[in-house]
Design an enzyme around this catalytic site. Structure first.
Site, PDB file in Angstrom:
ATOM      1  N   ASN A 166       0.832  -1.194   0.000  1.00  0.00           N
ATOM      2  CA  ASN A 166       0.000   0.000   0.000  1.00  0.00           C
ATOM      3  C   ASN A 166       0.870   1.248   0.000  1.00  0.00           C
ATOM      4  O   ASN A 166       1.836   1.347   0.749  1.00  0.00           O
ATOM      5  CB  ASN A 166      -0.893  -0.014   1.249  1.00  0.00           C
ATOM      6  N   HIS A 360      38.557  42.548 -15.401  1.00  0.00           N
ATOM      7  CA  HIS A 360      39.266  42.080 -14.209  1.00  0.00           C
ATOM      8  C   HIS A 360      38.885  42.885 -12.969  1.00  0.00           C
ATOM      9  O   HIS A 360      38.840  44.120 -13.015  1.00  0.00           O
ATOM     10  CB  HIS A 360      40.790  42.211 -14.357  1.00  0.00           C
ATOM     11  N   ASN A 383      29.275  53.739  -4.972  1.00  0.00           N
ATOM     12  CA  ASN A 383      27.868  54.117  -5.113  1.00  0.00           C
ATOM     13  C   ASN A 383      27.151  54.352  -3.791  1.00  0.00           C
ATOM     14  O   ASN A 383      25.996  54.774  -3.793  1.00  0.00           O
ATOM     15  CB  ASN A 383      27.119  53.043  -5.904  1.00  0.00           C
TER      16      ASN A 383
END
Length: 453
Positions: A166, A360, A383
């Site tokens: 089963n 690079h 940034n």
């Protein structure tokens, strides 16, 4: 086909040795329970009832977006008891499919076969033939038809020799299933209400029980520990790899490939060993992915080469591009056609124009770079000031020398040249050369420091 599904997912998963509910452990990057939910959704299930218990808050948080009805099984009193918690939601005339959150590989084809096989007023039961049936409930037949299921602990020595087992997966009509569940008792070795006892109840009423086998036996294997989960992971990945090979994708080593999402490939794509695909990934024609790369939620266009050990997430890469080795493209990165980024280059929320290069040791964040521009080794777009992000704009045909720092916000116009070692804080006009190095000094007779004794 009108049907509803019940997914049993209340177990603790003690043998996983984890604080996380068992069905939330991932297979191919997705919780096991979600695999089952997605299969039901794909087949058009009218309702999906998810029976939960241990770790309920974590379950509901992780699967919050899933289209399921949450059904609490406060006490784990067996599989029959679990299904019965959802039974008030069953419609009398609908097919009810019982599945398991820790059996993640059940296929749509197998489920369709099971739904189609349900006899009128009876049960369709998914069974499997196992060479080693230890631990499984055995299928008892009488002159052919299925008449009962006997659990391992209840089985006689003769019954333990039966190889048909089963799986626990079945289909019954809602009204019948509710009636059979109401008649269950817990007079057994485990003191639990077994779902399997509905088979005998159906037989006693003269109802037919139709056994159906899965398309592949691996579909009905459950997960009780991490070793079993790892086995299913490899089986699933093997199936995924086979499909891709049949679609024309060249996997150099199918045994060392992981697909944890969706992959669309054009013609003549090649993927080397140990590549991991996550989320939704699209590859154009003639794309080559080198060994050890990780691709997540990205698009890579025709004739692009991604060299080994690059990580691309939430990015778009144009045609004829070269990426890597050891490149990281983060969300918002865009490479236009014929652009190049090389080893130890990181790009985030930045666009690299057609024909431009950063080969690079470079960080490009919050930047817009024009066409045919060269970014020298060691260049950084500065940034972030500790509180806010600012943008760097670089025009066409710009040459940025090595070891330059571009302090945003700053704009470099077309054709400008930035000398090596420059720290740039002001805008640069078209065609200008900028150098910010200090005057070179030579000190004769200088002595290096020595260690004190």
């Amino acid at each position: 086909m009108k049907f509803s599904a019940v997914i049993l997912a209340a177990g603790k998963g003690t043998r996983m040795y984890s604080n996380m509910p068992k069905v939330l452990h991932t297979l191919a990057g997705k919780p096991m329970a979600k695999h089952v939910i997605d299969t039901c959704t794909g087949l058009g299930a009218q309702n999906i009832h998810l029976v939960y218990g241990h770790g309920g808050d974590q379950m509901q948080q992780t699967l919050a977006e899933e289209p399921v009805n949450w059904v609490l099984q406060a006490e784990q009193l067996g599989t029959g008891h679990a299904v019965d918690q959802a039974s008030p939601k069953f419609e009398d005339d609908e097919k009810v499919l019982v599945l398991y959150g820790d059996v993640p590989l059940i296929s749509a084809e197998t489920i369709e076969n099971l739904l189609d096989a349900q006899p009128t007023g009876g049960i369709a039961l998914l069974t499997v033939m196992l060479d080693n049936p230890m631990g499984y409930g055995r299928i008892i037949r009488k002159n052919g038809p299925v008449v009962a299921i006997v659990e391992q602990k209840e089985a006689t020595e003769e019954q333990k020799l039966i190889k048909e087992c089963n799986t626990g997966v079945l289909v019954a009509t809602g009204g019948d299933l509710k009636r059979w569940l109401a008649g269950l008792n817990n007079e057994n070795a485990q003191g639990e209400y077994y779902l399997t006892d509905v088979i005998a109840a159906a037989h006693d009423e003269g109802r037919a029980v139709e056994a159906v086998h899965p398309v592949n036996a691996i579909e009905v294997e459950g997960v009780n520990d991490r070793a079993q989960l790892a086995r299913l992971e490899r089986a699933f990945q093997s199936m995924q790899a086979q499909k891709l090979l049949e679609q024309g994708v060249m996997l150099r080593d199918p045994a060392r490939f992981d697909l944890r999402g969706e992959l669309q490939c054009g013609m003549d794509c090649e993927i080397d060993a140990n590549v991991v695909i996550e989320g939704k990934v699209s590859l154009g024609d003639n794309v080559v992915i080198g060994a050890g790369c990780v691709l997540k939620d990205c698009e890579i266009d025709d004739n692009t080469v991604v060299r080994p050990y690059s990580v691309i997430e939430g990015a778009t890469v144009g045609e004829e591009c070269t990426v890597g080795p050891f490149t990281r493209l983060r969300p918002g990165a865009e490479m236009r056609n014929d652009s190049h980024v090389g080893n130890f280059v990181e790009v985030k929320n930045a666009c690299i124009g057609e024909g431009s290069k950063a080969n690079h040791l470079t960080y490009l964040g919050d930047a817009e770079i024009g066409q045919r521009t060269n970014i020298g080794a060691g260049t950084i777009t500065c940034n972030y000031d500790g509180a806010n992000k600012f943008k760097t704009v670089i025009g066409n045909d710009v040459f940025v020398g090595s070891d330059s720092q571009l302090v945003a916000p700053v704009t470099i116009a077309d054709g400008a040249t930035i000398g090596a070692g420059t720290t740039l804080t002001k805008d640069v006009a078209e065609g200008e050369l900028v150098i910010t190095r200090v005057k070179e000094r030579k000190i004769t007779g200088w002595q290096r420091p020595v260690k004190q004794k």
